[in-house]
Design a protein around this motif. Sequence first.
Motif, PDB file in Angstrom:
ATOM      1  N   UNK A 167      49.085  38.215  31.918  1.00 38.45           N
ATOM      2  CA  UNK A 167      49.483  39.630  31.977  1.00 38.45           C
ATOM      3  C   UNK A 167      48.444  40.465  32.717  1.00 38.45           C
ATOM      4  N   UNK A 168      47.188  39.999  32.702  1.00 39.50           N
ATOM      5  CA  UNK A 168      46.112  40.681  33.416  1.00 39.50           C
ATOM      6  C   UNK A 168      45.307  39.657  34.200  1.00 39.50           C
ATOM      7  N   UNK A 169      44.661  40.085  35.278  1.00 36.21           N
ATOM      8  CA  UNK A 169      43.883  39.174  36.125  1.00 36.21           C
ATOM      9  C   UNK A 169      42.831  38.418  35.321  1.00 36.21           C
ATOM     10  N   UNK A 170      42.236  39.097  34.359  1.00 34.14           N
ATOM     11  CA  UNK A 170      41.136  38.506  33.609  1.00 34.14           C
ATOM     12  C   UNK A 170      41.599  37.496  32.550  1.00 34.14           C
TER      13      UNK A 170
ATOM     14  N   UNK B 128      53.856  51.857  42.782  1.00 33.40           N
ATOM     15  CA  UNK B 128      52.528  51.499  43.270  1.00 33.40           C
ATOM     16  C   UNK B 128      52.246  50.035  43.005  1.00 33.40           C
ATOM     17  N   UNK B 129      51.782  49.343  44.025  1.00 35.66           N
ATOM     18  CA  UNK B 129      51.327  47.963  43.899  1.00 35.66           C
ATOM     19  C   UNK B 129      49.831  47.927  44.123  1.00 35.66           C
ATOM     20  N   UNK B 130      49.127  47.211  43.261  1.00 36.25           N
ATOM     21  CA  UNK B 130      47.678  47.106  43.399  1.00 36.25           C
ATOM     22  C   UNK B 130      47.220  45.737  42.920  1.00 36.25           C
ATOM     23  N   UNK B 131      46.520  45.011  43.801  1.00 39.22           N
ATOM     24  CA  UNK B 131      45.989  43.699  43.480  1.00 39.22           C
ATOM     25  C   UNK B 131      44.571  43.596  44.016  1.00 39.22           C
TER      26      UNK B 131
ATOM     27  N   UNK C  99      41.969  40.321  43.700  1.00 35.78           N
ATOM     28  CA  UNK C  99      41.559  39.052  43.107  1.00 35.78           C
ATOM     29  C   UNK C  99      40.067  38.991  42.833  1.00 35.78           C
ATOM     30  N   UNK C 100      39.290  39.755  43.588  1.00 35.01           N
ATOM     31  CA  UNK C 100      37.847  39.740  43.411  1.00 35.01           C
ATOM     32  C   UNK C 100      37.397  40.206  42.043  1.00 35.01           C
ATOM     33  N   UNK C 101      38.267  40.876  41.299  1.00 39.30           N
ATOM     34  CA  UNK C 101      37.905  41.330  39.956  1.00 39.30           C
ATOM     35  C   UNK C 101      37.711  40.163  39.001  1.00 39.30           C
ATOM     36  N   UNK C 102      38.433  39.056  39.244  1.00 37.89           N
ATOM     37  CA  UNK C 102      38.375  37.932  38.302  1.00 37.89           C
ATOM     38  C   UNK C 102      38.079  36.589  38.962  1.00 37.89           C
ATOM     39  N   UNK C 103      37.985  36.570  40.295  1.00 42.56           N
ATOM     40  CA  UNK C 103      37.795  35.305  41.000  1.00 42.56           C
ATOM     41  C   UNK C 103      36.516  35.328  41.820  1.00 42.56           C
ATOM     42  N   UNK C 104      35.795  34.240  41.754  1.00 43.07           N
ATOM     43  CA  UNK C 104      34.580  34.021  42.541  1.00 43.07           C
ATOM     44  C   UNK C 104      34.971  33.209  43.776  1.00 43.07           C
ATOM     45  N   UNK C 105      34.675  33.701  44.950  1.00 40.19           N
ATOM     46  CA  UNK C 105      35.125  33.057  46.189  1.00 40.19           C
ATOM     47  C   UNK C 105      34.394  31.749  46.456  1.00 40.19           C
ATOM     48  N   UNK C 106      35.114  30.780  46.992  1.00 38.70           N
ATOM     49  CA  UNK C 106      34.507  29.550  47.475  1.00 38.70           C
ATOM     50  C   UNK C 106      33.885  29.772  48.843  1.00 38.70           C
ATOM     51  N   UNK C 107      33.267  28.722  49.393  1.00 37.76           N
ATOM     52  CA  UNK C 107      32.562  28.910  50.665  1.00 37.76           C
ATOM     53  C   UNK C 107      32.642  27.705  51.596  1.00 37.76           C
ATOM     54  N   UNK C 108      33.522  26.742  51.322  1.00 35.78           N
ATOM     55  CA  UNK C 108      33.564  25.545  52.163  1.00 35.78           C
ATOM     56  C   UNK C 108      34.988  25.051  52.331  1.00 35.78           C
ATOM     57  N   UNK C 109      35.322  24.632  53.558  1.00 37.45           N
ATOM     58  CA  UNK C 109      36.621  24.030  53.835  1.00 37.45           C
ATOM     59  C   UNK C 109      36.668  22.623  53.249  1.00 37.45           C
ATOM     60  N   UNK C 110      37.888  22.105  53.058  1.00 36.16           N
ATOM     61  CA  UNK C 110      38.033  20.772  52.477  1.00 36.16           C
ATOM     62  C   UNK C 110      39.295  20.106  53.002  1.00 36.16           C
ATOM     63  N   UNK C 111      39.211  18.797  53.185  1.00 40.40           N
ATOM     64  CA  UNK C 111      40.351  18.006  53.645  1.00 40.40           C
ATOM     65  C   UNK C 111      40.260  16.616  53.041  1.00 40.40           C
TER      66      UNK C 111
END
Length: 270
Positions: A47-50, A127-130, A132-144
């Motif tokens: 129900x909430x990002x967190x 109104x739409x508002x999103x 993701x940075x509020x609850x998500x820590x960004x990655x830093x590397x590509x993967x295959x």
Amino acid sequence: MKIAAIQMVSGIDLQANLATARRLIGEAAGEGARLVALPEYFCFMGRADTDKLAIAETPGAGPIQQMLAEAAAAHGVWVIGGTLPLVSPDPQRVLNSCCVYGPDGALAVRYDKIHLFRFEREAGGVRESYDEGRAIHAGDAAAAFVAEGSRVGLSVCYDLRFPELYRALMAPPCDLLSVPAAFTYTTGQAHWELLLRARAVENQCYVIAPAQGGRHENGRRTWGHSMIVDPWGEVLAVRPEGEGVVIAELDAARIADVRSQLPALTHRRL
């Protein structure tokens, strides 16, 4: 190789979502798919990002990862596990991680979503508002990874808008790009198919895009339109809304033909 994109309308009940994902993986495998891809947030749409912090798992342990591993092994297929929340260095945020399991049930590779979605819009009094940075820590590397001789590059949802990620994945070239997503209805209607076909055309490979598609318990509406696109930009299969499975054939000869007829990948100068 047959590949399958699973579309879901995930809710707030983790166990119900896992049961649905397991059933749809089995359905795809039963139709001959050797690689099955789940959508972003397949396991949980809170129900909430967190809310996702409460179900975050440590790498290698937890019911979400266990289900993915067991399903891959049970059906002898490759499973691209959409995304699930993993603990991050920041206790207030999680990683939005795509874990891939081989037919033996072993973890093959993990990709942590790099680009985090933020969108604000007001139209018709709605109104739409999103963010993701509020609850998500960004990655830093590509993967295959390589599945049955095909190189598969990983990305997630908002990554689709950043072609430089896909160029990084094309050394060496991928045969398939995976884009599990939960596009909003607004942005999906405008850009989803356009961007997927562009990534397929510019990288001359297949794109598999499993998505969330419908009205969720939390009130959010996602665009859906899970699809598989070929290297010429042709949409081979699509499901507009509702849960289900989309299947198409990944044909290595088709990739070779496109790349030989129009050798754009060899013409790059930057």
